[in-house]
Design a protein around this motif. Structure first.
Motif, PDB file in Angstrom:
ATOM      1  N   ARG A   1       0.843  -1.187   0.000  1.00 38.53           N
ATOM      2  CA  ARG A   1       0.000   0.000   0.000  1.00 38.53           C
ATOM      3  C   ARG A   1       0.881   1.241   0.000  1.00 38.53           C
ATOM      4  O   ARG A   1       2.008   1.237   0.485  1.00 38.53           O
ATOM      5  CB  ARG A   1      -0.938   0.006   1.199  1.00 38.53           C
ATOM      6  N   TYR A   2       0.363   2.291  -0.584  1.00 33.52           N
ATOM      7  CA  TYR A   2       1.006   3.595  -0.560  1.00 33.52           C
ATOM      8  C   TYR A   2       0.048   4.554   0.121  1.00 33.52           C
ATOM      9  O   TYR A   2      -1.037   4.840  -0.409  1.00 33.52           O
ATOM     10  CB  TYR A   2       1.335   4.074  -1.977  1.00 33.52           C
ATOM     11  N   ASP A   3       0.424   5.021   1.316  1.00 34.54           N
ATOM     12  CA  ASP A   3      -0.475   5.825   2.141  1.00 34.54           C
ATOM     13  C   ASP A   3      -1.774   5.060   2.348  1.00 34.54           C
ATOM     14  O   ASP A   3      -1.755   3.962   2.880  1.00 34.54           O
ATOM     15  CB  ASP A   3      -0.707   7.195   1.510  1.00 34.54           C
ATOM     16  N   GLN A   4      -2.898   5.588   1.874  1.00 32.14           N
ATOM     17  CA  GLN A   4      -4.180   4.917   2.074  1.00 32.14           C
ATOM     18  C   GLN A   4      -4.586   4.030   0.903  1.00 32.14           C
ATOM     19  O   GLN A   4      -5.617   3.363   0.961  1.00 32.14           O
ATOM     20  CB  GLN A   4      -5.275   5.969   2.322  1.00 32.14           C
ATOM     21  N   ARG A   5      -3.782   4.035  -0.148  1.00 30.25           N
ATOM     22  CA  ARG A   5      -4.140   3.253  -1.329  1.00 30.25           C
ATOM     23  C   ARG A   5      -3.565   1.843  -1.246  1.00 30.25           C
ATOM     24  O   ARG A   5      -2.358   1.648  -1.162  1.00 30.25           O
ATOM     25  CB  ARG A   5      -3.623   3.935  -2.594  1.00 30.25           C
TER      26      ARG A   5
ATOM     27  N   SER B   1       4.472  -4.196   2.172  1.00 33.40           N
ATOM     28  CA  SER B   1       3.896  -3.617   3.392  1.00 33.40           C
ATOM     29  C   SER B   1       3.611  -4.706   4.416  1.00 33.40           C
ATOM     30  O   SER B   1       3.602  -4.456   5.624  1.00 33.40           O
ATOM     31  CB  SER B   1       2.605  -2.859   3.052  1.00 33.40           C
TER      32      SER B   1
END
Length: 206
Positions: A12-16, A56
């Motif tokens: 994941r990247y931040d909330q995505r 992650s």
């Protein structure tokens, strides 16, 4: 020979969330196909499997007959063909491969480099710079660059995207031959023909 085992992978990247709960394995002598629509995370998953990105969550293991290979040593065993790879346009194919061999500390004489150029279907006697090559010829050169070190594991990200039908036929035969040598191949593609090369498959949702 190296087996890659991965479990519960997520990125994941931040909330995505790119993907989650991905598991499977790539075995020697086989082709693992990573499939899914554009934007589904195929290239991201491949980057995790070859050690360029950290997941992650989840784990990736490289295993040989001795046990688990340390992550710091993965790069010694693999070759990568990806859209972002570059070659030096002002150099010939032979000069490109000789340069990359020196950078990697590989012992490659002129004869072995010429054999490698021939193996990917290019002419070792051609002395024109790569700037005059077609996109398909450049793709073949990138493949030659990836197998300079005779890797045990090969990662191919959309390898046939710049090849004409004859080039795609050659690529299929080459992948089959490489797997027959006991190499482990991970292929990211959304091309239906290339999907069929995979004896195993991981499908990512869009």
């Amino acid at each position: 020979m190296i087996r890659i085992v991965f479990s519960d992978l997520g990125k994941r990247y931040d909330q995505r969330v790119i993907f989650r709960g991905i598991e499977g394995e790539a075995e020697p002598g086989s082709v693992l196909a990573l499939t899914g629509p554009n934007g589904s995370g195929k290239s991201t998953l491949m980057s995790i499997l070859c050690g360029l990105l950290r997941p992650s969550r989840g784990t990736v293991q490289y295993l040989d007959g001795q046990g688990e290979i340390a992550r710091s040593e993965w790069r010694l065993h693999l070759g990568v063909v990806a859209p972002g790879m570059s070659v030096y346009e002002e150099l010939t194919a032979r000069e490109n491969l000789a340069f990359f061999a020196r950078v990697r500390g590989l012992r490659q004489d002129g004869a072995s480099i010429d054999r490698l150029i021939e193996r990917v279907g290019l002419d070792p006697e051609r002395t024109t710079p790569v700037v005059g090559y077609s996109t398909g010829m450049r793709q073949r050169l990138k493949i030659a660059q990836a197998i300079l070190s005779q890797p045990d594991v090969l990662f191919l990200d959309e390898p046939g995207s710049n090849l004409d039908p004859a080039g795609q036929d050659w690529l299929e035969a080459w992948v089959t031959a490489f797997a027959a040598e006991g190499k482990t191949i991970v292929l990211a593609t959304n091309d239906r023909r290339e999907m069929e090369w995979g004896s195993q498959r991981v499908e990512l949702a869009g």
